[in-house]
Design an enzyme around this catalytic site. Structure first.
Site, PDB file in Angstrom:
ATOM      1  CG  ASP A   1      -0.123  -0.078   2.531  1.00  0.00           C
ATOM      2  OD1 ASP A   1       0.842  -0.877   2.582  1.00  0.00           O
ATOM      3  OD2 ASP A   1      -0.434   0.658   3.487  1.00  0.00           O
ATOM      4  CD  GLU A   2      -1.157   4.830   2.743  1.00  0.00           C
ATOM      5  OE1 GLU A   2      -1.998   5.713   2.909  1.00  0.00           O
ATOM      6  OE2 GLU A   2      -0.501   4.352   3.690  1.00  0.00           O
TER       7      GLU A   2
END
Ligand code: NGO
Length: 526
Positions: free
Chosen positions: A339-340
């Site tokens: 993620d991210e």
């Protein structure tokens, strides 16, 4: 005339008293099994209007002598013995035991195929409480229902006076989704083995079968890796706010895995990468493209760190870490985060995630990752955990992947209940107890249907959560709603009905010493 009036008054008083006895406020001793208010709601319940009573002399009989079935029976005996004080024993038998006993038995899965892997059946008569299932997990979940059929004081840790009555009838019950989980971020703030075990106890009460541990992030590396010892020693030394961190030795981690297994829960370990990796980058200079170690990080920003995707050593590191973790993991999944990764270029991210998937597969495990990984080429059997990006969920399904549903707007346990909540965040939403319950994983995302959904996971990120009391406040009572969404059929589900069952759980939370949020949306039974 006067006599008739008196007669009428006495009769009215008697009827009133009887009504009071027969309609206790909290489900305690209710003779109608359909009103027992179990969470998650069982698939089918029929009542026969009488009682089975646990009393001195009641024992738990098991059919067959496998240590596992005895262990499950002993778990129930231990629970009951604390509050009843009856000294209930676990005994073995090959025929139906006599009156007043509890009987646990495994059945031939062909005789009741709809119960599946985790279902159970409870047949309760005046004489016997019979719990049967195709598998041990089903027996264990059936016991959780038995707990809720007894008065809330069964959960107290001192001896109480009875009666310990259970309404008679039949419950036939099995889960809707195979994966019903929670996630705990032990990186932003570290939680001890005892804390994690307590959370496992809570999950098991509501038939949740997975705990995902977010073991690494910018703020802390929490699992000992013997081939890269500084990860835990240095990378695990602090936490958000700068106080002392911590990590699990491999022995401690294995103890968590074993404890989970004894509660029919699978641990899914996560090593987040290529972003959310500052703790690793601070521990080993060679993992940085610059060749220089970063400083430890104790703030709460995201998206600033990345492993050096072009270096060979990065993949040696990942292979070593996943290799050690796979050996500690009896469950099928290893979570690779993903993620991210805002500091990783897209053209670097995609081949990186592809390589990491292959590393996990080479160690004999399946891949789980946040929905961001859907822009890479998903390998067979990969599961994408949907948290924010609907497009990614569709991309994953388009590649044949299953979705694990953790929408931040509905299932993030770190989201505040409302504006007055002191702990937590609200970047995705305020999630009141009703909002947490009113959604369906099979229809939340257009073009992602029931067949695409593996299950549901409620995620507790811990930027603002520092201890068990705070954890409980964010988890309870929303967890029960997620458990019900994961287990019970969605047809006929309604907040108006659920909130009354939830209200009755308040006295159980109190008996269990849980620090819960007393939402004014719920009619709590005091
Ligand atoms: C995001 C982010 C986490 C945060 C969390 C806070 C995901 C998958 N990545 O969820 O690092 O802790 O929000 O709510």
């Amino acid at each position: 005339m006067k006599i008739r009036k008196q007669y009428f008054a006495i009769t009215a008083l008697l009827v009133f008293t009887m009504l009071c006895i027969h309609a206790p406020s909290s489900g305690e001793g209710h003779s109608d099994l359909t009103k027992a208010g179990i969470i998650p709601q069982p698939v089918s319940v029929t009542s026969t209007g009488e009682y089975f009573t646990i009393k001195p002399g009641t024992d738990i009989y098991v059919h067959g002598d496998s240590p596992e079935i005895r262990q499950i029976a002993q778990y129930l005996a231990d629970k009951l013995n604390v509050s009843t004080g009856y000294g209930i024993k676990v005994l073995t038998t090959d025929k139906t035991p006599g009156s007043g006993n509890i009987y646990l038995t495994l059945t031939d899965s062909k005789s009741n195929p709809k119960l599946g892997e985790e279902g159970y059946e409870l047949v309760i008569t005046k004489k016997l409480l019979l719990l049967s299932a195709n598998n041990l997990a089903g027996l264990f979940w059936g016991i959780q229902s038995v707990r809720q059929l007894l008065p809330a004081k069964i959960e107290l840790t001192t001896k109480q006076s009875g009666p310990w009555k259970i309404a008679t009838g039949t419950i036939s019950d099995y889960p809707d989704y195979a994966y019903r989980g929670a996630m705990l971020d032990v990186s932003r703030h570290f939680f001890s083995v005892e804390d994690v075990e307590k959370l496992l106890d809570y999950l098991s009460c509501y038939k949740m079968n997975v705990l995902h541990l977010h073991l690494s992030d910018d703020q802390g590396w929490r699992i000992e890796i013997k081939s890269w010892p500084e990860l835990a020693l240095h990378g695990g030394s602090t936490q958000v706010g700068g106080s002392k961190g911590g990590y699990y030795t491999q022995e401690q981690y294995s103890a968590i895995v074993r404890y989970a297994k004894d509660h029919y829960i699978t641990i899914v370990p996560e090593i987040d990468m290529p972003g959310h990796t500052n703790a690793a980058l601070a521990s080993y200079a060679e993992l940085n493209c610059s060749g220089k170690a970063t400083d430890l990080y104790t703030g709460t920003d995201v998206g600033f760190s990345t492993l050096c995707t072009s270096k060979e050593i990065t993949y040696k590191f990942i292979d070593d870490v996943i290799g050690e973790l796979a050996l500690l993991t009896p469950g099928p999944y290893i979570h690779i985060g993903g993620d991210e990764s805002h500091s990783t270029k897209r053209e670097d991210y995609i081949p990186f995630i592809n390589k990491v998937q292959d590393i996990v597969l080479a160690h004999g495990k399946k891949v789980l990752g946040w929905d961001d990984i859907a822009i890479s080429s998903l390998r067979p059997n990969v599961v994408a955990q949907h948290w924010a990006n609907v497009k990614n969920a569709n991309l994953a399904v388009g590649q044949g992947a299953k979705i694990l549903m953790s929408p931040a707007i509905k299932a993030y346990l770190d989201m505040q209940y409302d504006k007055s909540t002191k702990l937590g965040l609200h970047w995705a939403a305020y999630i009141e107890v009703d909002s947490a319950y009113i959604w369906d994983p099979a229809s939340l995302i257009p073009r992602v249907g029931k067949k695409d959904v593996l299950g549901i996971e409620a995620a507790l990120w811990t930027e603002t959560i520092t201890n068990m009391d705070e954890m409980e406040y964010m988890v309870f009572p929303r967890l029960l709603g997620y458990a019900e969404i994961g287990w019970s059929p969605s047809s006929g589900r309604s907040w108006a009905e659920y909130k009354n069952r939830l209200g009755k759980q308040g006295e159980r939370f109190k008996a269990m010493g849980i620090n819960y949020y007393e939402s004014d949306h719920v009619p709590w039974v005091k």
